[in-house]
Design a protein around this motif. Structure first.
Motif, short mmCIF file in Angstrom:
data_model
loop_
_atom_site.label_atom_id
_atom_site.label_comp_id
_atom_site.label_asym_id
_atom_site.label_seq_id
_atom_site.Cartn_x
_atom_site.Cartn_y
_atom_site.Cartn_z
N MET A 115 0.84 -1.20 0.00
CA MET A 115 0.00 0.00 0.00
C MET A 115 0.87 1.25 0.00
SD MET A 115 -3.05 -0.91 -0.44
CE MET A 115 -3.90 0.63 -0.18
N ALA A 118 1.90 1.87 -3.52
CA ALA A 118 0.76 2.38 -4.30
C ALA A 118 0.50 3.85 -3.99
CB ALA A 118 -0.48 1.54 -4.02
N GLU A 119 0.58 4.21 -2.71
CA GLU A 119 0.36 5.61 -2.32
C GLU A 119 1.43 6.52 -2.89
OE1 GLU A 119 0.09 5.26 1.92
OE2 GLU A 119 -1.89 4.29 1.80
N SER A 122 0.78 6.90 -6.61
CA SER A 122 -0.39 7.75 -6.79
C SER A 122 -0.04 9.22 -6.57
CB SER A 122 -1.50 7.33 -5.83
OG SER A 122 -2.63 8.16 -5.98
N SER A 140 -1.33 4.28 -11.36
CA SER A 140 -1.71 4.36 -9.95
C SER A 140 -2.82 3.37 -9.60
CB SER A 140 -2.17 5.79 -9.64
OG SER A 140 -2.64 5.89 -8.33
N SER A 144 -2.53 0.28 -6.97
CA SER A 144 -3.43 0.23 -5.83
C SER A 144 -4.18 -1.10 -5.78
CB SER A 144 -4.43 1.40 -5.91
OG SER A 144 -5.37 1.31 -4.88
N SER A 145 -4.67 -1.55 -6.92
CA SER A 145 -5.40 -2.82 -6.98
C SER A 145 -4.49 -3.99 -6.62
CB SER A 145 -6.01 -3.03 -8.36
OG SER A 145 -7.01 -2.06 -8.59
N LYS A 148 -3.87 -3.99 -2.87
CA LYS A 148 -5.05 -4.49 -2.15
C LYS A 148 -5.15 -6.00 -2.27
CE LYS A 148 -7.65 -0.23 -2.56
NZ LYS A 148 -8.73 0.46 -3.28
#
Length: 161
Positions: A115, A118-119, A122, A140, A144-145, A148
Motif C-alpha cells: 500500500m 501504491a500511495e 499515486s 496508480s 493500488s489494486s 489491495k
C-alpha cells in the motif's frame, strides 16, 4: 477491456520469452511492481504516455529497484512523454502498452506491491497531472489494486479507482 478487473485478470503476467500471458494461481506469490505495471499495459495500453504517467512509472521503478536514478522504464517513459507532447497525431504517440507490456523484465529489481508503494506512485501521478487526478485504469490504479490484492488475496479490486 472492462474497467473492472477481476482477480484472475489482475493475476496475469507477461511471459517476455513467448510474448504470451500466463495466469498466476490465486494465493500464489504476491503481485510485483513489474507485474502491476504490466496490468496497466492491459487496462490503459492505448493511452498516450503523459508526464503524469512518466512520474508514476519513475516512482514505481524507484520503489521496485531501490535506486533513485532514472533508468530503464522511467527514462523511456520520460522520453515518450516529451515526444508525445510535441506530436499532434494520436496514432504517432507512444502508448502505455508500448512501454509496459514487458515491465517485469525491464526493471533492475522488483518486489511485491505494498500500500505504501501504491500511495507513493499515486502521489507522483497526481502531483504531475495539471488536473491533480489519476487516470482510471492507469499506473496508480493498477498499483493500488495489486497492493489491495496482495494485502487480501480474496478481494476483487477494481482498477479504475
Amino acid at each position: 477491456m472492462s474497467n473492472q478487473i477481476q482477480e484472475s485478470k489482475l493475476s496475469q503476467v507477461s511471459d517476455a520469452s513467448t510474448g504470451s500471458m500466463k495466469m498466476k494461481s490465486p494465493g500464489s506469490d504476491p503481485i510485483t511492481i513489474g507485474e502491476a505495471l504490466e496490468i496497466t499495459a492491459l487496462t490503459a495500453g492505448n493511452k498516450p504516455v503523459e508526464h503524469s504517467d512518466a512520474a508514476a512509472i519513475r516512482a514505481a521503478e524507484i520503489r521496485a529497484s531501490g535506486f533513485t536514478h532514472i533508468a530503464g522504464l522511467a527514462a523511456a517513459a520520460q522520453i515518450a512523454a516529451e515526444q508525445n507532447g510535441q506530436t499532434n497525431d494520436v496514432e504517432d504517440k507512444t502508448k502505455l502498452g508500448d512501454l509496459l507490456m514487458d515491465a517485469s523484465c525491464m526493471l533492475e529489481g522488483d518486489k511485491a506491491v505494498t500500500m505504501e508503494d501504491a500511495e507513493g506512485v499515486s502521489g507522483a501521478e497526481v502531483e504531475n497531472n495539471p488536473d491533480r487526478i489519476t487516470y482510471p485504469g492507469g499506473v496508480s490504479a493498477s498499483m493500488s489494486s495489486a497492493a489491495k490484492l496482495n494485502q487480501d488475496p480474496q478481494s476483487i479490486p477494481i482498477v479504475n479507482e
